[in-house]
Motif scaffolding. Structure first.
Motif, PDB file in Angstrom:
ATOM      1  N   ASP A 184      42.568 -12.423  -0.941  1.00 21.46           N
ATOM      2  CA  ASP A 184      42.144 -12.771   0.408  1.00 21.46           C
ATOM      3  C   ASP A 184      40.812 -13.535   0.449  1.00 21.46           C
ATOM      4  O   ASP A 184      40.663 -14.459   1.238  1.00 21.46           O
ATOM      5  CB  ASP A 184      42.075 -11.506   1.276  1.00 21.46           C
ATOM      6  N   PRO A 185      39.836 -13.206  -0.406  1.00 20.66           N
ATOM      7  CA  PRO A 185      38.580 -13.972  -0.340  1.00 20.66           C
ATOM      8  C   PRO A 185      38.792 -15.480  -0.550  1.00 20.66           C
ATOM      9  O   PRO A 185      38.128 -16.296   0.091  1.00 20.66           O
ATOM     10  CB  PRO A 185      37.734 -13.375  -1.474  1.00 20.66           C
ATOM     11  N   ASP A 186      39.708 -15.863  -1.448  1.00 22.76           N
ATOM     12  CA  ASP A 186      39.928 -17.287  -1.707  1.00 22.76           C
ATOM     13  C   ASP A 186      40.963 -17.902  -0.775  1.00 22.76           C
ATOM     14  O   ASP A 186      41.088 -19.136  -0.719  1.00 22.76           O
ATOM     15  CB  ASP A 186      40.390 -17.475  -3.158  1.00 22.76           C
ATOM     16  N   THR A 192      45.328  -0.968   4.210  1.00 27.51           N
ATOM     17  CA  THR A 192      44.413  -1.034   3.064  1.00 27.51           C
ATOM     18  C   THR A 192      44.155   0.371   2.542  1.00 27.51           C
ATOM     19  O   THR A 192      44.225   0.636   1.339  1.00 27.51           O
ATOM     20  CB  THR A 192      43.073  -1.669   3.490  1.00 27.51           C
ATOM     21  N   ARG A 210      36.278 -18.536 -13.636  1.00 32.99           N
ATOM     22  CA  ARG A 210      36.150 -17.756 -12.403  1.00 32.99           C
ATOM     23  C   ARG A 210      36.559 -16.300 -12.577  1.00 32.99           C
ATOM     24  O   ARG A 210      36.209 -15.443 -11.762  1.00 32.99           O
ATOM     25  CB  ARG A 210      37.028 -18.399 -11.330  1.00 32.99           C
ATOM     26  N   THR A 242      36.677 -12.577 -13.365  1.00 40.97           N
ATOM     27  CA  THR A 242      35.644 -11.562 -13.619  1.00 40.97           C
ATOM     28  C   THR A 242      36.225 -10.322 -14.269  1.00 40.97           C
ATOM     29  O   THR A 242      35.496  -9.472 -14.752  1.00 40.97           O
ATOM     30  CB  THR A 242      35.005 -11.091 -12.299  1.00 40.97           C
ATOM     31  N   GLU A 257      37.865  -8.136 -12.530  1.00 43.00           N
ATOM     32  CA  GLU A 257      38.161  -7.169 -11.462  1.00 43.00           C
ATOM     33  C   GLU A 257      38.949  -7.834 -10.332  1.00 43.00           C
ATOM     34  O   GLU A 257      38.648  -8.970  -9.946  1.00 43.00           O
ATOM     35  CB  GLU A 257      36.860  -6.575 -10.902  1.00 43.00           C
ATOM     36  N   ALA A 258      39.931  -7.115  -9.817  1.00 43.88           N
ATOM     37  CA  ALA A 258      40.765  -7.642  -8.747  1.00 43.88           C
ATOM     38  C   ALA A 258      39.908  -8.073  -7.579  1.00 43.88           C
ATOM     39  O   ALA A 258      38.922  -7.413  -7.290  1.00 43.88           O
ATOM     40  CB  ALA A 258      41.763  -6.582  -8.283  1.00 43.88           C
ATOM     41  N   PHE A 316      40.003 -11.040  -8.887  1.00 38.85           N
ATOM     42  CA  PHE A 316      39.648 -12.112  -9.826  1.00 38.85           C
ATOM     43  C   PHE A 316      39.956 -11.699 -11.265  1.00 38.85           C
ATOM     44  O   PHE A 316      39.259 -12.088 -12.197  1.00 38.85           O
ATOM     45  CB  PHE A 316      38.162 -12.469  -9.670  1.00 38.85           C
ATOM     46  N   VAL A 326      40.856   1.795   8.749  1.00 36.31           N
ATOM     47  CA  VAL A 326      40.520   2.398   7.456  1.00 36.31           C
ATOM     48  C   VAL A 326      40.186   3.877   7.638  1.00 36.31           C
ATOM     49  O   VAL A 326      40.698   4.742   6.934  1.00 36.31           O
ATOM     50  CB  VAL A 326      39.319   1.651   6.809  1.00 36.31           C
ATOM     51  N   GLN A 375      32.058 -10.265   1.311  1.00 39.94           N
ATOM     52  CA  GLN A 375      32.687 -11.276   0.456  1.00 39.94           C
ATOM     53  C   GLN A 375      33.582 -12.204   1.283  1.00 39.94           C
ATOM     54  O   GLN A 375      33.644 -13.406   1.065  1.00 39.94           O
ATOM     55  CB  GLN A 375      33.507 -10.554  -0.612  1.00 39.94           C
ATOM     56  N   GLU A 376      34.260 -11.609   2.246  1.00 40.84           N
ATOM     57  CA  GLU A 376      35.174 -12.399   3.075  1.00 40.84           C
ATOM     58  C   GLU A 376      34.399 -13.370   3.971  1.00 40.84           C
ATOM     59  O   GLU A 376      34.787 -14.530   4.124  1.00 40.84           O
ATOM     60  CB  GLU A 376      35.994 -11.433   3.928  1.00 40.84           C
ATOM     61  N   PRO A 405      33.376 -15.703  -1.883  1.00 41.47           N
ATOM     62  CA  PRO A 405      33.018 -15.132  -3.190  1.00 41.47           C
ATOM     63  C   PRO A 405      32.019 -15.984  -3.975  1.00 41.47           C
ATOM     64  O   PRO A 405      31.387 -15.488  -4.893  1.00 41.47           O
ATOM     65  CB  PRO A 405      34.355 -15.038  -3.929  1.00 41.47           C
ATOM     66  N   LYS A 423      29.202  -9.182 -10.026  1.00 47.30           N
ATOM     67  CA  LYS A 423      30.470  -9.383 -10.748  1.00 47.30           C
ATOM     68  C   LYS A 423      31.454  -8.214 -10.651  1.00 47.30           C
ATOM     69  O   LYS A 423      32.422  -8.150 -11.415  1.00 47.30           O
ATOM     70  CB  LYS A 423      30.217  -9.700 -12.230  1.00 47.30           C
ATOM     71  N   ARG A 424      31.197  -7.275  -9.753  1.00 50.29           N
ATOM     72  CA  ARG A 424      32.157  -6.186  -9.589  1.00 50.29           C
ATOM     73  C   ARG A 424      32.984  -6.449  -8.333  1.00 50.29           C
ATOM     74  O   ARG A 424      32.629  -7.269  -7.492  1.00 50.29           O
ATOM     75  CB  ARG A 424      31.426  -4.840  -9.409  1.00 50.29           C
ATOM     76  N   SER A 425      34.090  -5.709  -8.229  1.00 52.61           N
ATOM     77  CA  SER A 425      34.850  -5.735  -6.977  1.00 52.61           C
ATOM     78  C   SER A 425      34.070  -4.914  -5.957  1.00 52.61           C
ATOM     79  O   SER A 425      33.228  -4.086  -6.329  1.00 52.61           O
ATOM     80  CB  SER A 425      36.229  -5.122  -7.184  1.00 52.61           C
TER      81      SER A 425
END
Lengths: 684, 684
Positions: free
Chosen positions: A201-203, A286, A582, A584, A586-587, A589, B284, B444-445, B449, B460-462
């Motif tokens: 979703d971020p990308d 989520t 790109r 990393t 971690e999901a 990415f 959530v 991030q959204e 990113p 660099k973490r989720s």
């Protein structure tokens, strides 16, 4: 302001030089001369026919293409993700691990997928206009439905034909689209979701991108791969910078010709309310996904669609609250209104149209909550209830003559109805309960706990209690039972004593009532008056342009080029090396194992994704992007962030389609997945 | 259109007869004469002083009242719900079972609550205006901050005093409010949430209502219940139909004097974006609550606040997209602008103000995402990070002279800062991780990113990975450690090597940078020009009116009366028998055991809740509602659905305050809870 270089039609013809490459063109009204003038290429009738017949539509809402003579279909991974999930099990999760059939025997049927090939387009404007002449309101809707049902039925001569009368230019034109249906669709290849949707979703809706959002299906007939007469060849070089490229696909819908009153309703009411509700559901799913891996697996596809929708709808809302954007749309409408007002004959015919639409929007504001709660709820989040509603309604509707039925139960629509009702796609009770609990909670919230309809639906239970009891007791997960009830009609449905059927029956009268109010007092008023406005537009500005998108086949042209963003120029291509840079770990990415292992074998400079200024919109996902020679140079899977305003207007300077480059597809199939057979078939 | 009978001030004086009872009046500028004329009652200075000193503010955001001479405080259950949850444990859930101290020894300290009594109001307008004369932008902000800090510091002579300079009429007036602080606040009584919030979110902001949304606290000093000089007596009869009633409380904020440009920003950008994000978090937390009873318990309070906020903000958004409503506001503004424009002297002084504000809103549109992400994030959903930020910043700020600090770290604000940083309220790691994961995902959204700030924060973490590692490793749950770091200042904070402190340090420079841009280019421009507009309004229309709400003590008058709703008249009262009729047994319409058991003992005709047309808004929760004799006739806990537009304008014909009737409180304490001691104390 750049993004408003073009808004809708009128401006297109006033200053056409500035708006090169706008347009979702009809295949039977393609501006070949203009293309020749602007890009030095004039497609022949044969070229257009070949492209049309090599293009396909996924009936569930995507585009695709034939890419081999033995019925191989290329589309996006995200267009087949539901299928990949449906053929997965707790033990074998193909969404995560990807899928490759090593032989045709290993190809797996996609239960809910259908592929349509557009074989003919016929202009039926005269017949429809004649049938509706002089009518309005309820009578107008009935007459139009009757005529289009008749035309569709006459065309759909077998279960292998699908026929739709499509309203274009706000009802100025009606075309009959005849499709060949492929109902046995099998999955050939799908990569792991971590590479298909790398960046998540971020990308999404952003660029640079690094996605292998491609999948291959195959259409079968009589237990064998189908042979098809037309398919796209594969380009050796793939898309090049500055190259003229075409997208042949099915843009879902645009609102470029809508009146300001309709856009204001979208901006003020429809979009915010939808976004608020979708966002809450997004949060629920989520967190539901965190219950465990099985919940994560079953919620992945709905969650993807919701996140995608939230981003797209936010983009639209942002375009409409942009004061410059909106004021340009207002100027465009004001110009047409003033042209109409200044000519007594035009004024007499069209002058009142805008005000009628505005009053219909006011009416919609007052009924929208009831309409959404009683008729547009899509089964209160439950697939079982949607099926139940289909069975109950079909049982009632089949007793009426074809022309008098609700359109979606007309004879010509039966194949689509059956595909929906008899889909063997698994239904997950835990997910159903969560979705239905949410929808019933919102029902109670929107109409209030004292509303009689809410009391009817909840039956003195809490939303969660009610959802649980219904879903646990219903037997409609059984496809065989559904078939029996479908055949048996109303008496069989009545006798079944299924609680979902009982609920569908209970709410049906109220649902039909509010639907009728909507159709008579809003929808038909808006359609009729938009028809008048479209006619006025033809009278004032001329006719050779493209209609708003209608999820029917369109051809768009453009060139491969980057775009300006926050003061910098974003390049047209990304490359495989960028993907590795790109990642990393971690999901979202994280690279799948296959790509981590293949790193040393890959040519790092291979183009991965690219952008072009083709005019596309949701529904174009999976569209082939081809060069002048009709060869595949990529597959469209997204638009950049500026493309979201494309709902209302196209700005060729920033709006970009995002595609997977054809070379990345070959490179991955060959070196990551060892899919030699597939590579050979594509290159043949 | 009824709801627009009044919008803001100007219209008030033009057609005052139609708008009886509008107004959140200042105690030191109360329209006694008008009240006498319209309602035949003229309160004396003593009456006003007694009411002011009997009223209290809960520093965390509610109102309340002294109701006995031994420091008993009445407020809403929902104002103390966080405390009830904090003193609960897995084993003893007082939110569900309710709480009653049978003796003062059993009263339980509320770790995060503070009670303030307004002891004096001083007009300091001249000093502030003199200090800021001729300045603008950064210099203006600095000068104003320096002057108000100086005034506050001089006033706050001990830890038992709180002093705030309050800006009224958009800075036309500055008043210094001096409060007596009660920091030892103990819980005496709270009913079960199922009766306090009977009907839950579906009934929230609606009427008829059946809530016992009341709680009692007691202020203590030196280990004993405090004796207080002023408190409200209890009315024997309680509120009667048509009776003149007063609400003395702390309305939080209104936007009745804001310019159209500011409202457009709220309508188009701020409200939709906030609603989308809050709704997702709501989803959530709703689903998080289903993980288990402990998760449900710990998420209950944040979820309540979010649901409440969503409803309130939706109401505001709906008011602003109401074309009639907005066009009336536009007309009001246009009238003032044209009055200014027609007088060269006024035009010279005020003419440019609106345009300056509009440009500042444009600027806000471009920086809002950075501002929200870098400075207004409130610890990315994590209380630990909020504490860390407070410690890091205080360590830095204490090295500067008082006038040069960020206002919230000024000497006069230290007690409030300490209350926040040293709060022993439990922090739940699982909830923290969920909240922070959500906030980091949105970060991030929103910024993407690739944004350097996002990379800095995520390392660099989720989002989930980062939230988990931070929350698991931080030691800041330890209040003792926080106190040590607070005392030790920057070197101690630096030496602590806590990952939350490290993150707070890492983001501080960027956060301060964007805050400064906001203050200099948006906030100060808007304030300065709103000050001019307020002055223009005084010049054109005169001065005797009320300012927008500022979470300071106001007095509103009105009468007990029903309201029209969807063509019918809603009565002013509900009764206990209605509560039993509405109970279904399923949440949120389930009665607690105590009420099911007490049914036969209760007088069914006792009034339960009632409505009156007092002009209130969020922050008024827990306000005493009193009669002419200064006796308690109920406690305000909500507004009806029409009250939500009260943010922008008051319509006395439909806008209603909702209160628990004093008789229901006595009936419940006596017959449901057997709280004889409390009843005796109230009636004494």
């Amino acid at each position: 302001m750049r993004r408003l270089a073009t808004l809708g039609l009128c401006s297109l013809f006033i200053t056409s030089a500035a708006h090169a490459d706008e347009g979702m063109w009809l295949f039977n009204d393609f501006p070949a001369e203009r293309l020749s003038r602007e890009h030095g290429f004039s497609p022949s009738a044969e070229w257009l026919e070949h492209v049309r017949l090599s293009s396909v539509r996924l009936a569930q809402g995507c585009s695709g293409s034939f890419v081999s003579k033995t019925g191989l279909v290329m589309t996006n991974h995200h267009c087949v993700q539901a299928c990949v999930e449906q053929i997965s099990t707790k033990e074998k999760n193909y969404v995560e691990r990807g899928f490759l059939a090593k032989s045709s025997a290993e190809e797996r049927q996609c239960p809910a997928l259908e592929v349509n090939q557009l074989v003919a387009i016929t202009d039926v404007t005269e017949a429809v206009h004649k049938a509706t002449e002089g009518l309005s309101g309820e009578k107008y809707v009935e007459a139009r439905t009757a005529e289009t049902s008749k035309l569709e039925k006459a065309c759909a001569t077998s279960d292998e034909r699908r026929c739709d009368v499509v309203s274009l230019y706000s009802g100025q034109r009606y075309h009959l689209y005849e499709y060949r249906r492929f109902q046995d669709v099998r999955l050939v290849f799908a990569p792991e979701i971590d590479i298909a949707f790398f960046g998540g979703d971020p990308d999404n809706f952003n660029f640079p991108r690094f996605n292998l959002d491609v999948a291959f299906l195959r259409v079968w007939q009589k237990g064998q791969p189908s042979r098809v007469d037309h398919h796209f060849a594969w380009s050796t070089a793939g898309a090049k910078r500055g190259e003229l490229v075409f997208v042949s696909g099915h843009p879902g819908s645009t609102s470029r010709l809508k009146s300001i009153a309709e856009l204001a309703y979208q901006r003020d009411v429809a979009l915010p309310e939808r976004l608020i509700q979708l966002s809450e559901l997004r949060g629920v799913l989520t967190e539901f996904s965190r219950r465990g891996p099985e919940q994560a697996r079953t919620a992945k596809t709905p969650l993807f669609y919701i996140e995608n929708a939230v981003k797209a709808l936010r983009g639209r809302h942002q375009a409409l609250v942009d004061q410059m954007f909106m004021s340009q749309l207002e100027t465009t409408e004001a110009a047409l209104r003033s042209a109409v007002a200044s000519d007594p004959a035009l004024d007499q015919k069209y002058g009142g149209a805008w005000e009628h639409i505005a009053r219909a929007q006011d009416r919609l504001r007052t009924i929208r909550k009831d309409l959404a709660a009683k008729e547009q709820h899509r089964g209160f989040g439950s697939q079982l209830l949607r099926i139940a509603i289909g069975l109950v309604r079909y049982g009632d509707e089949r007793q009426k003559p074809n022309e008098a039925r609700l359109p979606e139960y007309g004879d010509a629509k039966l194949p689509a109805l059956k595909a929906q009702l008899f889909s063997p796609a698994p239904i997950y009770p835990e997910l159903e309960i969560t979705m239905m609990t949410f929808a019933l909670t919102k029902l109670q919230e929107e109409l209030g706990p004292d509303d009689p309809f809410v009391r009817l639906v909840l039956d003195k239970r809490s939303p969660q209690g009610r959802a649980k009891e219904l879903i646990k007791a219903s037997k409609l997960a059984d496809v065989g039972l559904r078939k029996k009830l479908f055949e048996g009609g109303a008496p069989a449905v009545e006798a079944a004593k299924d609680p979902m059927l009982a609920l569908a029956r209970l709410i049906d009268a109220e649902a039909r009532k509010i639907r009728k109010v909507y159709e008579d007092e809003v929808e038909s008023v808006v359609q009729k008056n938009n028809e008048l406005i479209a006619q006025a537009r033809f009278d004032v500005y001329g006719t050779s342009t493209y209609p708003d998108a209608t999820f029917t086949l369109r051809l768009s042209f453009g060139t491969v080029q980057g775009f300006p963003h926050r003061g910098e120029r974003v390049g047209a291509f990304t490359r495989i090396k960028g993907l590795y840079a790109r990642a990393t770990g971690e999901a979202p990415f994280a690279l799948p194992l296959s790509w981590r292992r293949a790193k040393d074998r890959l040519t790092m400079n291979t183009p991965m994704n690219f952008v072009s200024n083709n005019d596309i919109i949701g529904g174009n996902s999976g569209s082939p992007i081809i060069n002048k020679d009709g060869e595949i140079v990529g597959v469209v899977f997204d638009g950049n962030i500026y493309s979201l305003g494309g709902e209302f207007g196209f700005d060729g300077s920033t709006n970009r389609a995002v595609s997977v480059h054809s070379s990345a597809i070959i490179e991955a199939l060959d070196k990551v997945y060892g899919a030699r057979g597939l590579v050979k078939e594509l290159r043949r």
